[in-house]
Write an enzyme that holds these catalytic residues in place. Sequence first.
Site, PDB file in Angstrom:
ATOM      1  N   TYR A 123       0.820  -1.215   0.000  1.00 30.47           N
ATOM      2  CA  TYR A 123       0.000   0.000   0.000  1.00 30.47           C
ATOM      3  C   TYR A 123       0.859   1.273   0.000  1.00 30.47           C
ATOM      4  CZ  TYR A 123      -3.796  -3.171   1.379  1.00 30.47           C
ATOM      5  OH  TYR A 123      -4.709  -4.191   1.436  1.00 30.47           O
ATOM      6  N   LYS A 169       3.967 -15.285   2.754  1.00 27.98           N
ATOM      7  CA  LYS A 169       3.867 -16.093   1.524  1.00 27.98           C
ATOM      8  C   LYS A 169       5.304 -16.375   1.092  1.00 27.98           C
ATOM      9  CE  LYS A 169       1.302 -17.877  -1.807  1.00 27.98           C
ATOM     10  NZ  LYS A 169       0.409 -19.028  -1.595  1.00 27.98           N
ATOM     11  N   ASP A 201      -2.488 -18.244   2.552  1.00 26.24           N
ATOM     12  CA  ASP A 201      -3.688 -18.937   2.050  1.00 26.24           C
ATOM     13  C   ASP A 201      -4.184 -19.955   3.073  1.00 26.24           C
ATOM     14  OD1 ASP A 201      -1.225 -20.016   1.478  1.00 26.24           O
ATOM     15  OD2 ASP A 201      -1.731 -20.753  -0.517  1.00 26.24           O
ATOM     16  N   ASP A 225      -4.804  -6.741   6.357  1.00 33.06           N
ATOM     17  CA  ASP A 225      -6.038  -6.066   5.973  1.00 33.06           C
ATOM     18  C   ASP A 225      -7.126  -7.111   5.703  1.00 33.06           C
ATOM     19  OD1 ASP A 225      -7.828  -4.186   5.115  1.00 33.06           O
ATOM     20  OD2 ASP A 225      -6.801  -3.700   3.243  1.00 33.06           O
ATOM     21  N   ASP A 229     -10.366  -8.602   8.439  1.00 39.07           N
ATOM     22  CA  ASP A 229     -11.798  -8.532   8.110  1.00 39.07           C
ATOM     23  C   ASP A 229     -12.427  -9.917   8.169  1.00 39.07           C
ATOM     24  OD1 ASP A 229     -11.669  -5.814   7.791  1.00 39.07           O
ATOM     25  OD2 ASP A 229     -12.747  -5.787   5.893  1.00 39.07           O
TER      26      ASP A 229
END
Length: 338
Positions: A123, A169, A201, A225, A229
Amino acid sequence: MPTGREKVVLLSGDGIGPEVALEARLVLEELVPEVIIDEQLIGAAAIRATGSPLPQETIDACRSAVAVLKGPVGDPEFDAADVRPEQGLLALRAALDTYANLRPAVLGDVDVLIVRELVGGLYFGASGVRDDGTVFDTCEYHPRQVERIVRRAFRLADSRRGLLTSVDKANVLETSRMWRRVVDEVAPEYPGVRVEHMLVDNAAMQLATTPQQFDVIVTENMFGDILSDLAAAVTGGLGMAPSASLSDGGPGLFEPVHGSAPDIAGRGIANPVAMLRSTVLLLEHGLACPESAVALSEALKAAIESSPTQDLGGTATTAEFGAAVREQLAVDGALTSP
Ligand code: NAD
């Protein structure tokens, strides 16, 4: 404990923001009456009053406060505008250098704390469009940025159940391999914490199916992020999810995860739990009042049972829920005011 000179800045924000912020203010006034609450403008309300979504006066007030409690910002009126309410939030995070985003997700036997790096990664890396039309975003981290968030996560895990899951990852990404290396280098300093590495994942699948297994999860900005959620979704939804964004030494920023909910704004039916749970985090991390934090957390559990709002399947209004919380605090003998 507050000495009486501490100032908390309250930024009510937009939409349902002022409705849920009022309940937080009433609780703080009763739990820690010695603390000064300084209301300032942010978001659409600030644009209307000053032309800026984050006026200098608000920045100055926040910097001189011990903590900032913020409602959501955002207003459909500004969706197509050049100056948008949400710019105020990003600018505030940057101004306070709140790099550590704590997102607790609690329900029944699930008690997960996600620690998300907030000011680096994809980001904040270089992005753009090449001559041939290719569009790119870049994920960059310096080991120092990783080390400071990882250390904070270790300290938090040490103070909880002692399990730290680092999510990355590493089978694909260079930044993830460095992240893993830093975690392993810091680990020996915290012998009371067991560390496990998990690919993102798999972490998403495990969070959705067996969230009870987690204690503290630490991860980079974008993975955090998304995973936070998901954790909110499996523990009651947006109306319930609080967050704390912490810096080193400066004031922390405490805010609900949800937005300004323009679809229900002004109707008095918003669920104030996320805002009040953010107030719990403020009492714990911003004001160092652990007893008041526990008292408010317990009162919230009771009010969720006795007076659920519409999104929880009940009929209580925002104000009725807030009153139930304050009544419970009084019953529990947690209030210092008469
Ligand atoms: P939202 O979170 O505002 O709403 C999503 C849905 O959840 C809506 O149906 C809403 O009614 C419901 N909801 C949210 N909070 C609730 C609560 N406390 N009680 C009951 N129901 C609740 O998300 P959105 O609609 O995508 O965004 C609306 C605005 O909020 C946008 O302008 C967006 O940019 C902004 N936003 C701000 C923040 C922030 O300030 N941190 C975060 C997310 C979105």
